[in-house]
Design an enzyme around this catalytic site. Structure first.
Site, mmCIF file in Angstrom:
data_model
loop_
_atom_site.group_PDB
_atom_site.id
_atom_site.type_symbol
_atom_site.label_atom_id
_atom_site.label_comp_id
_atom_site.label_asym_id
_atom_site.label_seq_id
_atom_site.Cartn_x
_atom_site.Cartn_y
_atom_site.Cartn_z
ATOM 1 N N ARG A 115 -1.464 1.395 17.466
ATOM 2 C CA ARG A 115 -2.725 0.916 17.945
ATOM 3 C C ARG A 115 -2.929 0.263 19.579
ATOM 4 N NH1 ARG A 115 -5.201 1.447 13.069
ATOM 5 N NH2 ARG A 115 -4.397 0.118 11.252
ATOM 6 N N SER A 146 -10.881 -5.557 13.806
ATOM 7 C CA SER A 146 -11.121 -4.682 12.844
ATOM 8 C C SER A 146 -12.084 -4.785 11.726
ATOM 9 C CB SER A 146 -9.648 -4.548 12.204
ATOM 10 O OG SER A 146 -9.503 -5.714 11.638
ATOM 11 N N LYS A 162 -2.174 -6.417 -4.148
ATOM 12 C CA LYS A 162 -2.199 -7.547 -3.203
ATOM 13 C C LYS A 162 -2.291 -8.882 -3.881
ATOM 14 C CE LYS A 162 -5.685 -8.978 -0.421
ATOM 15 N NZ LYS A 162 -6.535 -9.457 0.735
ATOM 16 N N ARG A 191 0.864 -1.317 0.026
ATOM 17 C CA ARG A 191 -0.078 -0.142 0.104
ATOM 18 C C ARG A 191 0.838 1.249 0.165
ATOM 19 N NH1 ARG A 191 -4.932 -1.299 4.079
ATOM 20 N NH2 ARG A 191 -5.401 -3.407 3.006
ATOM 21 N N SER A 209 -7.899 -1.136 0.318
ATOM 22 C CA SER A 209 -8.972 -1.364 1.484
ATOM 23 C C SER A 209 -9.617 0.142 2.302
ATOM 24 C CB SER A 209 -8.331 -2.225 2.485
ATOM 25 O OG SER A 209 -9.416 -2.616 3.282
ATOM 26 N N HIS A 210 -9.563 0.165 3.287
ATOM 27 C CA HIS A 210 -10.108 1.220 4.180
ATOM 28 C C HIS A 210 -9.464 2.514 3.830
ATOM 29 C CE1 HIS A 210 -7.303 -0.906 6.262
ATOM 30 N NE2 HIS A 210 -7.397 0.298 7.175
ATOM 31 N N ASP A 225 -14.473 -6.461 2.317
ATOM 32 C CA ASP A 225 -14.187 -7.459 3.259
ATOM 33 C C ASP A 225 -14.413 -7.137 4.607
ATOM 34 O OD1 ASP A 225 -11.893 -5.739 3.602
ATOM 35 O OD2 ASP A 225 -10.482 -7.118 3.073
ATOM 36 N N ARG A 226 -14.789 -6.068 5.119
ATOM 37 C CA ARG A 226 -14.858 -5.748 6.291
ATOM 38 C C ARG A 226 -16.471 -5.399 6.435
ATOM 39 N NH1 ARG A 226 -10.463 -1.846 8.992
ATOM 40 N NH2 ARG A 226 -8.790 -2.784 8.344
ATOM 41 N N LYS A 263 -11.719 -12.183 4.535
ATOM 42 C CA LYS A 263 -12.850 -11.744 5.368
ATOM 43 C C LYS A 263 -13.946 -11.451 4.081
ATOM 44 C CE LYS A 263 -10.769 -7.424 6.778
ATOM 45 N NZ LYS A 263 -9.155 -7.754 6.423
HETATM 46 C C1 VG1 Z 1 -5.593 -3.421 9.665
HETATM 47 C C2 VG1 Z 1 -6.240 -4.209 10.775
HETATM 48 C C3 VG1 Z 1 -6.178 -5.687 10.496
HETATM 49 C C4 VG1 Z 1 -6.502 -5.872 9.076
HETATM 50 C C5 VG1 Z 1 -5.810 -5.290 8.042
HETATM 51 C C6 VG1 Z 1 -6.270 -5.655 6.766
HETATM 52 O O1 VG1 Z 1 -4.148 -3.795 10.076
HETATM 53 O O2 VG1 Z 1 -5.953 -4.142 11.988
HETATM 54 O O3 VG1 Z 1 -6.866 -6.459 11.511
HETATM 55 O O4 VG1 Z 1 -6.402 -7.412 8.748
HETATM 56 O O5 VG1 Z 1 -5.866 -3.727 8.248
HETATM 57 O O6 VG1 Z 1 -7.626 -5.057 6.652
HETATM 58 P P1 VG1 Z 1 -2.999 -3.028 10.410
HETATM 59 O O7 VG1 Z 1 -1.791 -3.678 10.379
HETATM 60 O O8 VG1 Z 1 -3.276 -1.524 10.129
HETATM 61 O O9 VG1 Z 1 -3.445 -2.943 11.969
HETATM 62 V V1 VG1 Z 1 -8.455 -4.484 5.142
HETATM 63 O O10 VG1 Z 1 -9.909 -4.562 4.893
HETATM 64 O O11 VG1 Z 1 -7.453 -3.862 4.970
HETATM 65 O O12 VG1 Z 1 -7.189 -4.998 3.980
HETATM 66 CO CO CO Z 2 -10.799 -4.353 3.365
#
Ligand code: VG1
Ligand code: CO
Length: 548
Positions: A501, A370, A130, A26, A117-118, A286-287, A381
């Site tokens: 975190r 998360s 990915k 990313r 993702s988010h 996925d969330r 997920k």
């Molecule tokens: C975060 C979350 C983790 C999740 C990851 C990918 O990672 O804490 O639980 O698996 O995002 O989610 P990190 O390393 O920033 O804590 V998704 O929906 O991104 O790709």
């Molecule tokens: Co995601």
């Protein structure tokens, strides 16, 4: 007939920063747009998997800015590397769980998912790549490490000189000797979900006029999925899905389903006359966040409740073999597993650690704090799956979301839980906080804070029970004698500075305290966490940027 390829070999300098994090590589869009940056990373994937010859790959993304351009580049690199077939989601759109489903259904060699993702999107936002393996899951660490190693020394990539492929219509094209199949983004995935849930029962509830739902796609990838599944298939009224048009910048928002970023949905669900059920998903689908009328379900509780109610869901009713959660996720599901007499695994953060357990048949359901829950139906997920799981529970029990959660707490006790994120911390300062904590850890055991005593401290290390691979330094744990915990880790998905975190959890069985506000119930632990780690001093921040 094999055509002579019009492939070019481009000389390039390797980049040194293409290390995949918790979930793929990313970076900001501007970093990905540096000449050859995307190309060298994709070639590194090709080299790592032993070239493209004869392979079938799946390709899609969350529709964010640069998605369409990246798809064309990757198709031409795949063709120049001899990939036999690439299956691409129409418009270049495939949610992360749908990609996993397609890889599995067609027994593809792997897939490339374009998403951050988010993280926000748009020209000033983030982009991501990915790689997923043939099980449909994220590449395990040994593969991501090999891709990274290749990316640091790569000097050439291959790319076809060809016009762009029409990705906006379902159909088949030839690109050099590669067959490019543009597939419907929803249908294979919908077929899989229909095999797991009682669509008839859910449909009856959604069309009864007595039950209202609101699904917020946050202008991200689940818009088309939500509409096709909840409205077109299950019959929910069209206004049951909101923000359903995927936008390249997600309408300027963070496509992150939590109480802070999904605030429009939160306002709807906490208003008078709120719908019975609310849910949102993230950029790549996925969330999930689950809400009832004026009620929020923590992701950790959601996982536990799913496990406790598996018998209500046709696809799982015959039994679940085990459950897994990431280390920072609350232990609510552990109590359910104990009660069911099934194993519960504690893995590091990131979905890639669940893959081996699912492949080996050791777990059926898994989740993370998360806002991620899923099962062995795919190897990611799955946001829409989680929404359907809840809808199926609601349809089968006739109870409200709030009643289901409160009944669960009465049976199992409640794991109060909160995560505090301190974003964009100066990287050196974040590391200084961890260095100091590491030194402190051994001396903390036995210390008392209020009426709690610390019983264990460590930096979490995981040995995969299937392949015995070891993952170290996965987060600092401070565990108290009453099962309360404080956990610290650094994010592996952020792209600016460091994100600290802090995860806090306590366990409560006293009926009179079961319904407290989580932040209130955890306030003493939060104070202890700051006292031990000197968070404010190190981050220079008075409060977290986001609380979930
Ligand atoms: C975060 C979350 C983790 C999740 C990851 C990918 O990672 O804490 O639980 O698996 O995002 O989610 P990190 O390393 O920033 O804590 V998704 O929906 O991104 O790709
Ligand atoms: Co995601």
């Amino acid at each position: 007939m094999t055509k002579t390829l019009n492939a070019q070999i481009i000389d390039c300098q390797p980049f040194q920063d293409q290390k995949p994090g918790t979930s793929g590589l990313r970076k900001s869009v501007s970093a990905f747009k540096v000449p050859h940056y995307l190309e060298t990373f994709v070639q590194s994937i090709m080299d790592t998997i032993g070239g493209g010859q004869g392979k079938t790959l799946v390709l899609g993304g969350d529709g964010r800015y640069f998605n369409r351009e990246a798809i064309q580049i990757i198709l031409k690199i795949a063709a120049a590397n001899g990939v036999a077939v690439v299956k691409v989601g129409k418009h270049g759109i495939l949610s992360t769980p749908a990609t996993s489903a397609v890889i599995r259904k067609y027994k593809a060699f792997g897939g490339i998912i374009l998403s951050a993702s988010h993280n926000p999107g748009g020209p000033n936002g983030d982009f991501g790549v990915k790689y997923n393996v043939e099980s449909g899951g994220p590449a395990p660490e040994k593969v991501t490490e090999a891709i990274y190693a290749t990316s640091k020394t790569i000097t050439q990539y291959r790319i076809l000189n060809a016009p762009n492929v029409d990705i906006d219509n379902v159909g088949t094209h030839e690109l050099g000797n590669t067959k490019v199949e543009i597939i419907d983004s929803v249908s294979d995935y919908l077929e899989l979900l229909e095999s797991l849930f009682d669509f008839a029962k859910i449909g009856t509830m959604l069309t009864s006029g007595k039950f209202r739902m609101c699904f917020d796609a946050m202008h991200a990838v689940t818009g088309p999925y939500g509409k096709a599944i909840f409205v077109d298939t299950l019959g929910a009224p069209p206004d049951s899905v909101r923000a359903e048009v995927p936008l390249e910048d997600f309408g300027g928002g963070h496509p992150d389903p939590n109480l802070t970023y999904a605030h429009e949905l939160v306002e709807i669900m906490f208003a008078k006359n709120a719908p019975d059920f609310g849910a949102a998903s993230d950029g790549d689908g996925d969330r999930n966040m689950i809400l009832g009328s004026n009620f929020f379900v923590t992701p950790s509780d959601s996982l536990a409740i799913m496990a406790a109610n598996y018998k209500l869901i046709p696809g799982y009713a015959s039994g679940i073999s085990g459950v897994a959660r990431s280390m920072p996720t609350s232990a609510a599901v552990d109590r359910v597993a104990k009660n069911l007499g099934i194993p519960c695994y504690e893995t590091p953060t990131g979905w890639k650690f669940f893959g081996n357990l699912m492949d080996a048949g050791r777990v059926t359901l898994c989740g993370e704090e998360s806002f991620g829950t899923g099962s062995n139906h795919v190897r990611e997920k799955d946001g829409i799956w989680a929404v359907l799981f809840w809808l199926n529970i609601l349809a089968a029990t006739g109870k409200s979301v709030e009643a289901i959660v409160k009944d669960h707490w009465r049976t199992y006790g409640r794991n109060f839980y909160a995560r505090h994120d301190y974003e964009n911390v100066v990287t050196e300062k974040a590391h200084a906080l961890f260095d100091r904590l590491h030194e402190l850890l051994p001396s903390l055991v036995g210390k008392e804070y209020g009426n709690r005593k610390i019983s264990l401290t460590d930096d979490f290390s995981y040995t995969d029970p299937v392949d015995k691979s070891v993952s170290k330094n996965q987060g600092i744990r401070i565990i108290f004698d009453d099962d309360a915990r404080i956990v610290f880790r650094l994010s592996g998905t952020g792209t600016k500075g460091a994100t600290l975190r802090l995860y806090v959890e306590s366990y409560e069985t006293d009926e009179a305290r079961l319904h407290l506000d989580a932040q209130e119930a955890l306030s003493d632990l939060i104070t202890t966490a700051d006292e031990i780690a000197e968070i404010r001093k190190h981050t220079g921040m008075d409060r977290p940027s986001v609380i979930t």
